[in-house]
Design an enzyme around this catalytic site. Structure first.
Site, PDB file in Angstrom:
ATOM      1  N   GLU A 127       0.849  -1.183   0.000  1.00 54.41           N
ATOM      2  CA  GLU A 127       0.000   0.000   0.000  1.00 54.41           C
ATOM      3  C   GLU A 127       0.891   1.241   0.000  1.00 54.41           C
ATOM      4  OE1 GLU A 127      -2.818  -0.150   3.180  1.00 54.41           O
ATOM      5  OE2 GLU A 127      -3.644  -2.095   2.551  1.00 54.41           O
ATOM      6  N   SER A 173       7.389  -2.419   3.104  1.00 53.97           N
ATOM      7  CA  SER A 173       8.088  -3.337   4.001  1.00 53.97           C
ATOM      8  C   SER A 173       7.377  -3.440   5.343  1.00 53.97           C
ATOM      9  CB  SER A 173       9.531  -2.863   4.213  1.00 53.97           C
ATOM     10  OG  SER A 173      10.247  -2.888   2.995  1.00 53.97           O
ATOM     11  N   TRP A 178       1.828  -0.944  -6.352  1.00 54.60           N
ATOM     12  CA  TRP A 178       2.883  -1.815  -6.870  1.00 54.60           C
ATOM     13  C   TRP A 178       2.360  -3.212  -7.212  1.00 54.60           C
ATOM     14  CZ3 TRP A 178       5.805   1.863  -7.897  1.00 54.60           C
ATOM     15  CH2 TRP A 178       6.176   2.843  -6.972  1.00 54.60           C
ATOM     16  N   GLN A 218      43.939  -8.338 -17.457  1.00 50.67           N
ATOM     17  CA  GLN A 218      43.473  -8.921 -16.197  1.00 50.67           C
ATOM     18  C   GLN A 218      42.303  -8.142 -15.596  1.00 50.67           C
ATOM     19  OE1 GLN A 218      46.596  -9.416 -13.347  1.00 50.67           O
ATOM     20  NE2 GLN A 218      47.628 -11.041 -14.497  1.00 50.67           N
ATOM     21  N   GLY A 242      31.735  -0.532 -21.748  1.00 54.52           N
ATOM     22  CA  GLY A 242      32.096   0.874 -21.843  1.00 54.52           C
ATOM     23  C   GLY A 242      30.946   1.723 -22.356  1.00 54.52           C
ATOM     24  N   GLU A 291       9.025  -8.015  -3.278  1.00 54.06           N
ATOM     25  CA  GLU A 291       8.868  -9.209  -2.437  1.00 54.06           C
ATOM     26  C   GLU A 291       9.861  -9.234  -1.281  1.00 54.06           C
ATOM     27  OE1 GLU A 291       7.753 -12.922  -4.158  1.00 54.06           O
ATOM     28  OE2 GLU A 291       7.510 -12.013  -6.129  1.00 54.06           O
TER      29      GLU A 291
END
Length: 409
Positions: free
Chosen positions: A131, A136, A162, A304, A365, A389
């Site tokens: 809501e 959370s 959501w 590397q 890049g 979730e």
């Protein structure tokens, strides 16, 4: 109980290759277009229904795989194709899990088929929990469900946000407060049937990523549904509420899970698998690019700085997959998540997806920063895994509380 193995059997490999082929041939070619359109990719969903991927039977077969690897394997391959389109294909599953986790056998048999429809008349479903002031913090939920005993109906009022497929769904599963005194223990889940008066779509969100997946508010205004649409039934709800009140009077006792948490707990390893799929896709693009892109007369993978990044990316992806597979196997084997293994799998896989997709952009890049290459979209899509979730912060809280037994805040 199936023995745990890290080797897929022949049937699983066949299903994996079939889904991978669909992701490569159907989902990927459509990904950029539907991301730009920010619309539900109905033609792709219909194609998935025609071949059997978008269907109750397919998900039931994967869900009941005795190894527990059917669902995470399928999620990884679909999201390897594209996260936005894949979420449009699998978003109905969260609503279906809500029914399976909380509903009766009759409710499961009646409503889940209506969530999917048929290949000629495709439908979707929505799970509505969050809501505007309760994400959370599920304890802040305000959507109310009041029982009208005279009519044997529940009356729903509130606003959900959501919601994947919110407003366009054939069936909505709505979590609401039935007993405000009990906090999160006073929540229940309800089925809102198709074309129910009082349910409408609110704001449709324009998102950073997963833009091919429809996300919107769902508004409930004196929305009346039959008493039979309470998941689990009223007798079971009354018993649960009575136990919760009794424990509250006694000053605590055994923790009672609420309806939304039961759904999310079951789906977290699957979300981890989605993240693994997106991370793997970005890694593969970056690896191929590094092998073919030349600078200073040699492929950039000869450096590397690039090669080590790719090594770390692949290591993290494999580690994330293993955590997802462990949690999925534990769930099907009936082993409790004594160390919050489900949350661990989602946390690590989600963070891995964000990191790996960012590294892929860096390796490409300037090209990685453009929409000419898919890693830009994958990077945007990956952000959702650490949010929906249960955010990464919530996963860490769940893990810490489980390990310590303390009410960490």
């Amino acid at each position: 109980m199936a023995e745990f193995t890290m080797e897929l059997n022949d049937d699983q490999k066949q299903v994996r290759d079939w889904i991978h082929g669909f992701a490569a041939d159907v989902i990927r070619p459509a990904a950029a277009e539907w991301d730009e359109r920010e619309e539900t990719p109905w033609p792709v969903i219909q194609e998935a229904a025609k071949v059997g991927i978008y269907s109750l039977d397919f998900y039931a077969q994967q869900f009941f795989d005795p190894t527990g690897l059917g669902i995470p394997m399928a999620m990884e391959e679909l999201f390897w194709g594209d996260a936005g389109i894949a979420l449009s294909i699998v978003g109905t599953g969260l609503a279906a899990i809500g029914v399976v986790a909380n509903g009766t056998e009759e409710q499961i048999g009646t409503w889940i088929p209506q969530m999917y429809g048929t290949p000629d008349d495709v439908k979707v479903a929505a799970f509505c929990s969050s809501e505007p002031d309760a994400g959370s913090d599920v304890g802040a939920m305000r959507t109310r469900a009041v029982y009208d005993q005279a009519k044997d109906e529940w009356v729903l009022n509130g606003t959900k946000t959501w919601a994947t497929n919110g407003g366009i769904a054939n069936v909505h599963i709505v979590v609401a407060v039935v007993d405000p005194e009990l906090g999160t223990k006073g929540h229940a889940s309800f089925i809102v049937p198709p074309n129910t008066p009082g349910l409408s779509q609110g704001q449709k969100f324009k998102k950073h990523g997963i833009r091919a997946s429809h996300t919107a508010e769902v508004v409930l205004e004196d929305c009346r549904i039959p008493g039979s649409c309470l998941l689990g039934g009223k007798e079971k709800l009354d018993e649960r509420l009575a136990r919760a009140h009794e424990r509250a009077r006694a000053g605590g006792g055994e923790r009672v899970k609420n309806a939304a948490m039961a759904t999310f707990e079951a789906s977290r390893p699957a979300v981890g698998a989605m993240a693994v799929g997106t991370a793997r896709a970005a890694y593969e693009v970056a690896l191929e690019y590094a092998k073919t892109r030349t600078q200073f007369g040699r492929p950039i993978i000869d450096n590397q700085g690039v090669a080590f990044q790719l090594a770390d990316m692949r290591t993290s992806i494999d580690a994330a997959r293993l955590l997802v597979w462990r949690a999925s196997w534990m769930a099907v084997a009936g082993k409790p998540f004594t160390s919050a293994e489900g949350s661990m799998s989602k946390l690590f896989a989600s963070e891995t997806a964000k990191k790996v997709t960012a590294q892929a952009v860096q390796i490409l890049g300037g090209n990685g920063f453009t929409r000419e290459y898919p890693v830009e979209r994958m990077h945007r899509d990956s952000a959702i895994y650490t949010i929906f979730e249960g955010t990464s912060e919530i996963q860490r809280l769940v893990i810490a509380r489980t390990l310590s037994g303390m009410p960490i805040r």
